[in-house]
Write a protein that holds these residues in place. Structure first.
Motif, PDB file in Angstrom:
ATOM      1  N   ILE A  85       0.839  -1.200   0.000  1.00 52.32           N
ATOM      2  CA  ILE A  85       0.000   0.000   0.000  1.00 52.32           C
ATOM      3  C   ILE A  85       0.874   1.250   0.000  1.00 52.32           C
ATOM      4  O   ILE A  85       0.642   2.194  -0.784  1.00 52.32           O
ATOM      5  CB  ILE A  85      -0.953  -0.014   1.227  1.00 52.32           C
ATOM      6  N   THR A  86       1.903   1.271   0.827  1.00 53.47           N
ATOM      7  CA  THR A  86       2.819   2.418   0.870  1.00 53.47           C
ATOM      8  C   THR A  86       3.559   2.562  -0.444  1.00 53.47           C
ATOM      9  O   THR A  86       3.737   3.680  -0.952  1.00 53.47           O
ATOM     10  CB  THR A  86       3.830   2.245   2.027  1.00 53.47           C
ATOM     11  N   GLU A 137       2.505   6.511  -6.998  1.00 52.52           N
ATOM     12  CA  GLU A 137       1.561   7.456  -7.591  1.00 52.52           C
ATOM     13  C   GLU A 137       2.008   8.894  -7.353  1.00 52.52           C
ATOM     14  O   GLU A 137       1.904   9.753  -8.237  1.00 52.52           O
ATOM     15  CB  GLU A 137       0.161   7.233  -7.032  1.00 52.52           C
ATOM     16  N   ARG A 138       2.515   9.169  -6.168  1.00 53.25           N
ATOM     17  CA  ARG A 138       2.979  10.519  -5.845  1.00 53.25           C
ATOM     18  C   ARG A 138       4.192  10.897  -6.698  1.00 53.25           C
ATOM     19  O   ARG A 138       4.288  12.011  -7.211  1.00 53.25           O
ATOM     20  CB  ARG A 138       3.323  10.605  -4.358  1.00 53.25           C
ATOM     21  N   GLU A 192       2.478   1.687  -3.461  1.00 53.51           N
ATOM     22  CA  GLU A 192       1.564   2.238  -4.467  1.00 53.51           C
ATOM     23  C   GLU A 192       1.329   3.731  -4.242  1.00 53.51           C
ATOM     24  O   GLU A 192       1.286   4.514  -5.202  1.00 53.51           O
ATOM     25  CB  GLU A 192       0.231   1.478  -4.451  1.00 53.51           C
ATOM     26  N   GLN A 193       1.166   4.148  -2.990  1.00 51.95           N
ATOM     27  CA  GLN A 193       0.954   5.563  -2.695  1.00 51.95           C
ATOM     28  C   GLN A 193       2.171   6.394  -3.107  1.00 51.95           C
ATOM     29  O   GLN A 193       2.026   7.448  -3.749  1.00 51.95           O
ATOM     30  CB  GLN A 193       0.666   5.769  -1.199  1.00 51.95           C
TER      31      GLN A 193
END
Length: 98
Positions: A80-81, A87-88, A83-84
């Motif tokens: 999850i981290t 994306e950033r 992917e975040q």
């Protein structure tokens, strides 16, 4: 008068060729000396700096995305981290950059 010097003009071209030979030899020696003094590892002195970028070679410092992928592969960040952060990073990248 000048009885013994009537054939001297035949030797004049040989004297000029001899002088030309020594001038060329001296020029070659000076050129070799200048190249030897101004060269370093086979390169001329004005090429001593190393280029910023060599085509086909990887960059010296990894990109932020590559560092993130390495951290994810080592297990330092979870999915999850990852992917975040991915994306950033992709949203903050300018269109012309790769």
């Amino acid at each position: 008068m000048f009885w013994g010097f009537h054939g001297l003009w035949l030797l004049l071209p040989l004297l000029l060729i001899g002088k030309f030979f020594w001038i060329v030899l001296l020029a070659l020696l000076i050129g070799a000396l200048v190249r030897r003094v101004s060269s370093r590892n086979g390169q001329m002195a004005f090429y001593r700096h190393t280029p910023f970028y060599h085509p086909g070679m990887p960059p010296a410092q990894a990109s932020a995305m590559e560092i993130l992928r390495q951290r994810y592969a080592r297990g330092e960040v979870d999915a999850i981290t990852f992917e975040q952060m991915r994306e950033r990073l992709e949203s903050s990248r300018e269109p012309g950059q790769s």
